[in-house]
Design a protein around this motif. Structure first.
Motif, short mmCIF file in Angstrom:
data_model
loop_
_atom_site.label_atom_id
_atom_site.label_comp_id
_atom_site.label_asym_id
_atom_site.label_seq_id
_atom_site.Cartn_x
_atom_site.Cartn_y
_atom_site.Cartn_z
N THR A 138 -3.40 1.60 -8.90
CA THR A 138 -2.49 1.85 -7.79
C THR A 138 -2.51 0.61 -6.89
N ALA A 161 -6.08 4.19 5.17
CA ALA A 161 -5.86 4.61 3.79
C ALA A 161 -6.51 5.95 3.48
N TYR A 168 -5.31 -3.13 -2.32
CA TYR A 168 -4.56 -3.37 -1.09
C TYR A 168 -4.38 -4.88 -0.97
N ARG A 184 -1.09 -1.11 -3.36
CA ARG A 184 -0.45 -0.95 -2.06
C ARG A 184 -0.19 -2.34 -1.48
#
Length: 284
Positions: A194, A216, A175, A196
């Motif tokens: 991943t 999240a 993040y 974000r």
């Protein structure tokens, strides 16, 4: 263990985003270990107005002694000192890369980086375990099902080096809070990644990142979490992960890199002292 102190000179400047300058330095002296492990912290010394390079006290085996020597430099000559993460090391050379966030508020590091040119000189202290212990990445990852990395743009250099050091196959979730979409940077890793991206779009720093992590849908299992960036946001996310998500305190590495409306020259707050004491206890 000696505290490395050296001069470094600009050899190249690159804008990797509109608000991030990646500056390559050549060091007068550079230990072989610099840039070989993730999240290596250094302190850069910036010259006061009218000087072409900072007055730099000598190194030593005691960071407190070095800091006292730094404070003994007359105030009008004493360099500004700011903390950074080594972004990269040029193999086989004394060259290293450091990313600067150009926040345009007149701070000494941002103002210097905005006009930096080849030949400009700074002082560098570290990296050293005397004031910044390495992240126990191998041990932490070995006991984790996945990895969570969260921070703002000041944490992106460290996040990038941590991702590069992760083993193939482990799941990693990032993040990252930045000003807007133009501030996104490529992040390379052998892990199953991943990312974000969280955009402030004019909001106060740290709030959007904190809200995004709280909302999240995170993977199950036991994670290793690493948090860095604006201090109050790091504090809030850590509290959320421990108190609401049930993570063990020992599985969360955290660092408040900067404080909203305060600089590194301002006195520590009570919360800063509490964080420092907890990190010391956790390290012990």
């Amino acid at each position: 263990m000696a505290l490395p102190v050296t001069y470094i000179q600009v050899v190249a400047v690159e804008r990797v985003t509109p608000r991030t300058a990646r500056i390559t330095f050549e060091a007068d002296a550079l230990d072989d270990s610099v840039g070989r492990t993730p999240d290596q912290q250094i302190k850069l010394c910036f010259p006061k107005p009218g000087r072409t390079e900072p007055v730099l006290p000598g190194g030593g085996d005691d960071p407190t002694g070095w800091y006292q020597a730094y404070l003994a430099v007359p105030e009008d000559e004493r360099p500004w000192m700011r903390s950074f993460t080594v972004r990269g090391r040029r193999p086989g050379t004394r060259r290293l890369e450091v990313d600067f966030v150009l926040h345009g508020d007149g701070g000494p590091a941002s103002a210097w980086a905005d006009r930096a040119r080849p030949g400009d000189r700074l002082g560098m202290v570290g990296p050293s375990e005397l004031y910044a212990r390495p992240v126990p990445l191998a041990t932490a990852v070995a006991g984790a099902d996945w990895v969570l990395l969260a921070g703002d743009e000041t944490a992106l250099p460290a996040i990038a080096t941590l991702l590069a050091a992760l083993p193939a196959g482990i799941r990693a979730v990032v993040y990252a809070e930045v000003a807007d979409e133009a501030e996104r940077q490529p992040l390379a890793t052998p892990a199953d990644l991943t990312v974000r991206w969280v955009y402030r779009d004019g909001a106060a720093p740290g709030g959007p990142l904190t809200d995004a992590v709280r909302a999240a849908d995170l993977p199950g299992g036991t994670p290793f979490a690493w948090l860095a960036g604006e201090a109050s946001a790091v504090r809030a996310i850590r509290r959320h992960l421990v108190e609401e998500r049930g993570l063990a305190k020992a599985s969360v590495e955290f660092a408040g890199y900067w404080r909203h409306r305060l600089t590194q020259d301002d006195a520590p707050t009570a919360e800063d002292f509490a964080d420092a004491q907890e990190k010391l206890a956790q390290a012990g």
